[in-house]
Write a protein that holds these residues in place. Structure first.
Motif, PDB file in Angstrom:
ATOM      1  N   HIS A  74       0.839  -1.204   0.000  1.00 30.16           N
ATOM      2  CA  HIS A  74       0.000   0.000   0.000  1.00 30.16           C
ATOM      3  C   HIS A  74       0.877   1.257   0.000  1.00 30.16           C
ATOM      4  CE1 HIS A  74      -3.454   2.537   0.749  1.00 30.16           C
ATOM      5  NE2 HIS A  74      -2.799   3.093   1.734  1.00 30.16           N
ATOM      6  N   TYR A  75       1.928   1.266   0.806  1.00 28.47           N
ATOM      7  CA  TYR A  75       2.829   2.415   0.885  1.00 28.47           C
ATOM      8  C   TYR A  75       3.480   2.688  -0.472  1.00 28.47           C
ATOM      9  CZ  TYR A  75       6.962   5.173   1.992  1.00 28.47           C
ATOM     10  OH  TYR A  75       7.936   6.146   1.989  1.00 28.47           O
ATOM     11  N   GLU A  76       3.965   1.647  -1.133  1.00 31.86           N
ATOM     12  CA  GLU A  76       4.649   1.826  -2.422  1.00 31.86           C
ATOM     13  C   GLU A  76       3.679   2.135  -3.556  1.00 31.86           C
ATOM     14  OE1 GLU A  76       7.645   2.360  -2.735  1.00 31.86           O
ATOM     15  OE2 GLU A  76       8.688   1.353  -1.113  1.00 31.86           O
ATOM     16  N   GLY A  77       2.448   1.661  -3.470  1.00 38.10           N
ATOM     17  CA  GLY A  77       1.435   1.976  -4.477  1.00 38.10           C
ATOM     18  C   GLY A  77       1.663   1.233  -5.787  1.00 38.10           C
ATOM     19  N   THR A  78       0.881   1.576  -6.774  1.00 35.86           N
ATOM     20  CA  THR A  78       0.933   0.879  -8.062  1.00 35.86           C
ATOM     21  C   THR A  78       2.101   1.307  -8.938  1.00 35.86           C
ATOM     22  OG1 THR A  78      -0.594   2.480  -9.018  1.00 35.86           O
ATOM     23  CG2 THR A  78      -1.560   0.454  -8.111  1.00 35.86           C
ATOM     24  N   ALA A  79       2.828   2.330  -8.535  1.00 36.86           N
ATOM     25  CA  ALA A  79       3.986   2.778  -9.314  1.00 36.86           C
ATOM     26  C   ALA A  79       5.170   1.831  -9.158  1.00 36.86           C
ATOM     27  CB  ALA A  79       4.388   4.177  -8.885  1.00 36.86           C
ATOM     28  N   TYR A  80       5.102   0.967  -8.161  1.00 38.74           N
ATOM     29  CA  TYR A  80       6.177   0.015  -7.902  1.00 38.74           C
ATOM     30  C   TYR A  80       5.619  -1.397  -7.923  1.00 38.74           C
ATOM     31  CZ  TYR A  80       8.980   3.952  -6.228  1.00 38.74           C
ATOM     32  OH  TYR A  80       9.678   5.124  -6.125  1.00 38.74           O
ATOM     33  N   LEU A  81       6.447  -2.340  -8.359  1.00 43.06           N
ATOM     34  CA  LEU A  81       6.114  -3.761  -8.328  1.00 43.06           C
ATOM     35  C   LEU A  81       7.029  -4.452  -7.330  1.00 43.06           C
ATOM     36  CD1 LEU A  81       6.001  -4.520 -12.170  1.00 43.06           C
ATOM     37  CD2 LEU A  81       4.059  -4.106 -10.650  1.00 43.06           C
ATOM     38  N   ARG A  82       6.467  -5.348  -6.544  1.00 45.05           N
ATOM     39  CA  ARG A  82       7.287  -6.143  -5.621  1.00 45.05           C
ATOM     40  C   ARG A  82       7.688  -7.428  -6.340  1.00 45.05           C
ATOM     41  NH1 ARG A  82       5.331  -9.758  -1.667  1.00 45.05           N
ATOM     42  NH2 ARG A  82       3.335  -8.669  -1.635  1.00 45.05           N
TER      43      ARG A  82
END
Length: 107
Positions: A74-82
């Motif tokens: 949630h913190y990283e949002g959709t701009a980042y992929l894990r």
């Protein structure tokens, strides 16, 4: 619960941010991510890891719990992929990399 390992190279290195996202500071261990480089132009002023065969990123490994990953996503949002990667030390970890859908610096 089984611990999870997360490689961080940006704001999550900061204990204040860790407290905000996870409710606690997390012990950190230095490591290196090979095959990626920091791009500062995608989301200034935030660093974004992008694939780069010759790149390296110095950062830290955090030990978190599986339920922490939901808060971190949630913190990283959709701009980042894990994604799952292997660090220079051989440790298998998660890392947040730039989501190619949001990279507006590519031509």
């Amino acid at each position: 619960m089984t611990p999870q390992y997360l490689f961080v190279y940006g704001t999550l290195k900061n204990e204040i941010v860790q407290h905000k996202v996870l409710g606690r500071a997390v012990p950190m261990e230095a490591d290196i991510l090979m095959g990626y480089a920091i791009d500062w132009d995608i989301f200034p002023p935030y660093p974004v890891a992008t694939p780069d065969d010759d790149g390296t990123i110095e950062g830290f490994v955090l030990e978190v719990m599986k339920n922490d990953l939901t808060h971190l996503d949630h913190y990283e949002g959709t701009a980042y992929l894990r994604v799952d990667v292997t660090l220079d030390s051989g440790k298998q970890v998660w890392v947040y990399i730039g989501n190619p859908m949001f990279n507006t610096t590519e031509e």
